[in-house]
Design a protein around this motif. Structure first.
Motif, short mmCIF file in Angstrom:
data_model
loop_
_atom_site.label_atom_id
_atom_site.label_comp_id
_atom_site.label_asym_id
_atom_site.label_seq_id
_atom_site.Cartn_x
_atom_site.Cartn_y
_atom_site.Cartn_z
N ARG A 1 -20.76 47.47 40.39
CA ARG A 1 -19.45 46.82 40.50
C ARG A 1 -19.58 45.45 41.16
O ARG A 1 -18.92 44.49 40.75
CB ARG A 1 -18.53 47.74 41.31
CG ARG A 1 -17.21 47.12 41.78
CD ARG A 1 -16.39 46.51 40.68
NE ARG A 1 -16.18 47.43 39.57
CZ ARG A 1 -15.71 47.06 38.39
NH1 ARG A 1 -15.45 45.77 38.15
NH2 ARG A 1 -15.53 47.93 37.43
N THR B 1 -12.39 38.88 30.27
CA THR B 1 -13.43 38.41 31.19
C THR B 1 -14.12 39.59 31.88
O THR B 1 -15.35 39.64 31.99
CB THR B 1 -12.83 37.46 32.25
OG1 THR B 1 -12.30 36.31 31.59
CG2 THR B 1 -13.89 37.02 33.26
N GLU B 2 -13.31 40.55 32.35
CA GLU B 2 -13.89 41.72 33.01
C GLU B 2 -14.72 42.55 32.04
O GLU B 2 -15.80 43.06 32.39
CB GLU B 2 -12.79 42.58 33.63
CG GLU B 2 -12.15 41.93 34.86
CD GLU B 2 -11.15 42.86 35.53
OE1 GLU B 2 -11.17 44.08 35.25
OE2 GLU B 2 -10.35 42.37 36.34
N SER C 1 -14.80 33.22 35.27
CA SER C 1 -13.42 32.75 35.39
C SER C 1 -13.35 31.24 35.60
O SER C 1 -12.35 30.61 35.31
CB SER C 1 -12.72 33.47 36.54
OG SER C 1 -13.29 33.11 37.79
N THR D 1 -7.89 37.86 31.72
CA THR D 1 -8.70 38.53 32.73
C THR D 1 -9.34 39.81 32.20
O THR D 1 -10.47 40.13 32.59
CB THR D 1 -7.85 38.87 33.97
OG1 THR D 1 -6.71 39.65 33.57
CG2 THR D 1 -7.37 37.59 34.65
N ALA E 1 -17.88 38.22 36.66
CA ALA E 1 -16.51 37.93 36.26
C ALA E 1 -15.98 36.71 36.99
O ALA E 1 -15.28 35.86 36.42
CB ALA E 1 -15.61 39.14 36.51
N SER E 2 -16.32 36.60 38.28
CA SER E 2 -15.89 35.45 39.07
C SER E 2 -16.51 34.16 38.54
O SER E 2 -15.84 33.13 38.43
CB SER E 2 -16.28 35.66 40.53
OG SER E 2 -15.94 34.54 41.31
N ALA F 1 -18.02 40.87 31.53
CA ALA F 1 -18.89 41.05 32.69
C ALA F 1 -19.52 42.44 32.69
O ALA F 1 -20.71 42.60 32.98
CB ALA F 1 -18.11 40.82 33.98
N GLU F 2 -18.73 43.46 32.35
CA GLU F 2 -19.26 44.82 32.26
C GLU F 2 -20.36 44.90 31.20
O GLU F 2 -21.39 45.56 31.40
CB GLU F 2 -18.14 45.81 31.91
CG GLU F 2 -17.10 46.01 33.00
CD GLU F 2 -17.57 46.96 34.09
OE1 GLU F 2 -18.68 47.52 33.98
OE2 GLU F 2 -16.82 47.15 35.06
N THR G 1 -20.84 43.09 38.55
CA THR G 1 -19.79 42.85 37.55
C THR G 1 -18.75 41.89 38.10
O THR G 1 -18.33 40.95 37.42
CB THR G 1 -19.13 44.18 37.14
OG1 THR G 1 -20.12 45.05 36.60
CG2 THR G 1 -18.06 43.95 36.08
N ASP G 2 -18.31 42.12 39.33
CA ASP G 2 -17.31 41.24 39.95
C ASP G 2 -17.85 39.83 40.11
O ASP G 2 -17.11 38.85 39.91
CB ASP G 2 -16.90 41.79 41.32
CG ASP G 2 -16.06 43.06 41.23
OD1 ASP G 2 -15.58 43.36 40.11
OD2 ASP G 2 -15.89 43.74 42.25
#
Length: 199
Positions: free
Chosen positions: A131, A153-154, A142, A150, A138-139, A157-158, A134-135
């Motif tokens: 996680r 984007t998430e 963005s 969003t 994603a950041s 990232a996953e 992934t975060d």
């Protein structure tokens, strides 16, 4: 492994020594077969002192995983800090990940022992590592992709994290594949789709 001679040292330094030794033992023997007696002997401390620091074998494993997660995050953040574009950010982040696996093989081994730890706090810590990455991705995205989408984007990232995790496991079978080669393989597939959304 050789037994370390015990000497007086600050608590934080001793803790790091214990984690480093335990990381090696967990990797070599697997969590179930690892012995706190062996770890204590290799560190050069008593088993009660090991328990004083970490309370249990699982507590020691959790400390190892958390330290690995922190090191991976630091490596990824440092690598992407000076990225000039979405492609550059992705490439730098992937290279940092594959270099981490090469340079911190024991830490990586702990992070991928998930199936043997299902249903335990350690498995939750490993998922938290996933996680975290992934975060972070994603950041990074963005700042270069449509900020309003969003969910996409998430999801992207996953996908990046999952794909790179599997590629890293595959790389273990082919030691001739360098971090740069692995990064190139990943970019060939990942950037083809992501480039269509870059701003």
């Amino acid at each position: 492994m050789t037994t370390a001679k015990r000497k007086r040292m600050p608590r934080a330094e001793r803790e790091q020594q214990m984690i480093a030794v335990a990381e090696g033992v967990f990797t070599e023997r697997g969590y179930a077969a690892a012995s706190m007696d062996e770890i204590a002997e290799l560190v050069g401390v008593s088993k009660p002192m090991l328990y004083e620091y970490f309370h249990s074998k699982e507590g020691l494993l959790l400390a190892c995983i958390r330290q690995s997660r922190s090191a991976l995050r630091e490596a990824t953040e440092q690598a992407t800090a000076r990225a000039t574009s979405a492609e550059d950010a992705l490439q730098r982040g992937l290279l940092a990940f594959f270099e981490f696996i090469r340079d911190r093989g024991e830490a990586w081994s702990l992070l991928r022992q998930e199936m043997a730890l299902v249903g335990t706090p350690a498995a939750d810590e490993i998922e938290e590592t996933r996680r975290q990455q992934t975060d972070l991705i994603a950041s990074l995205m963005s700042g270069h992709f449509d900020a309003e989408d969003t969910l996409r984007t998430e999801a992207s990232a996953e996908f990046v994290v999952g794909a790179c995790e599997r590629l890293a496991i595959w790389c273990e079978r082919f030691p001739e594949v360098t971090p740069r080669m692995a990064t190139e393989y990943a970019m060939d597939l990942l950037w083809t789709g992501l480039s269509q959304r870059a701003t």
